[in-house]
Enzyme design. Sequence first.
Site, mmCIF file in Angstrom:
data_model
loop_
_atom_site.group_PDB
_atom_site.id
_atom_site.type_symbol
_atom_site.label_atom_id
_atom_site.label_comp_id
_atom_site.label_asym_id
_atom_site.label_seq_id
_atom_site.Cartn_x
_atom_site.Cartn_y
_atom_site.Cartn_z
ATOM 1 N N ARG A 52 0.839 -1.194 0.000
ATOM 2 C CA ARG A 52 0.000 0.000 0.000
ATOM 3 C C ARG A 52 0.878 1.251 0.000
ATOM 4 O O ARG A 52 1.867 1.326 0.730
ATOM 5 C CB ARG A 52 -0.886 0.077 1.258
ATOM 6 C CG ARG A 52 -1.982 -0.954 1.453
ATOM 7 C CD ARG A 52 -3.089 -0.983 0.401
ATOM 8 N NE ARG A 52 -3.437 0.268 -0.271
ATOM 9 C CZ ARG A 52 -4.193 1.250 0.220
ATOM 10 N NH1 ARG A 52 -4.694 1.169 1.431
ATOM 11 N NH2 ARG A 52 -4.462 2.329 -0.487
ATOM 12 N N HIS A 58 -0.489 6.293 3.282
ATOM 13 C CA HIS A 58 -1.845 6.865 3.262
ATOM 14 C C HIS A 58 -2.357 7.066 4.678
ATOM 15 O O HIS A 58 -1.929 6.396 5.612
ATOM 16 C CB HIS A 58 -2.807 5.959 2.489
ATOM 17 C CG HIS A 58 -2.969 4.606 3.113
ATOM 18 N ND1 HIS A 58 -2.077 3.583 2.896
ATOM 19 C CD2 HIS A 58 -3.894 4.110 3.978
ATOM 20 C CE1 HIS A 58 -2.455 2.512 3.590
ATOM 21 N NE2 HIS A 58 -3.550 2.806 4.262
HETATM 22 FE FE LIG Z 1 -4.423 1.486 5.702
#
Ligand SMILES: [Fe+2]
Length: 233
Positions: free
Chosen positions: A154, A157
Site C-alpha cells: 500500500r 496513506h
Molecule cells: Fe491502511
Amino acid sequence: MTATYTPRDWNSQPPLVFPAYRSTIRRGPSRPLVPIPPSLSELTGPVYGHESVGDLDHDLTRNAIRNGEPLGERILVTGRVLGDDGRPVPDTLIEIWQANAAGRYIHVADQHDAPLDPNFLGAGRCVTDAEGRYRFYSIKPGAYPWRNHPNAWRPNHIHFSLFGSSFATRLVTQMYFPGDPLLELDPIYQGAPEGARERMIARFSIDVTEPEFALGYVFDIVLRGRVATPMET
Ligand SMILES: [Fe+2]
C-alpha cells in the site's frame, strides 16, 4: 435543521466491485442498488460539539506519548471540508487512522513484521471550525505489504472518516502523498476513476510547513457533487 443533497456523482467514485482489489469481488453487491429516500434521521444527524473532542485528539505526535516522542517524519495535514455547493462544512467531526512510520498498525489483524511504536497510536480526531478548516499533526505513515496480489504494497496513506452535516454526506476515504511510486500499482487508489483519484492526493506546501518542526500538506475534502473526493471501495 434538515438539508437536501444532490445525489452522489458516481463518475467520481470507484466501482463497488473492482476485481484488481480482490476483496471487493466477494463483498461488492452483484445486483443493482435499491435507492432508499433519506428520512429525517439521515438528514439531521449526527450532531457533535467541540466539547466532545479533547485538546490533544488532533495531535498524533502527542496523544499517545508514554516514554518519549514517536519516531518518524513529523507532518501537519490541514485543509477544508466542503459541501457540494462549494461552501465550507463547519463543526463536522473528522476521524483519522494510519500506520506508524514503519508501516505498522496497532491492531491484532496487522501481523506485518515491522516495529510498533510505543509512543504512537495512529488515531486522532477533530472538528472543523467555522470556515470548515481542520488540522492534524502526525507522523508520515510508512508503506506496508498486504496480500491482495504477489508483492503488493500500500502507498503511504491516512484513512479519513467524515460525517459532514448529516449521515447522508458520510465519506470514508484515504489521503495519499504526492510523488509516491506505489500509487500506480495500488488497486485501491486505481479503483477510483482517472480525473477523480487525484483528489485523494494531498499537496505539499512550504507555506504550511512549520519551520524546524513538520512538513505541511494540504488536503481539501469535498463531500458531494462533481468534484467530490472519492470514497474508498
Ligand atoms: Fe491502511
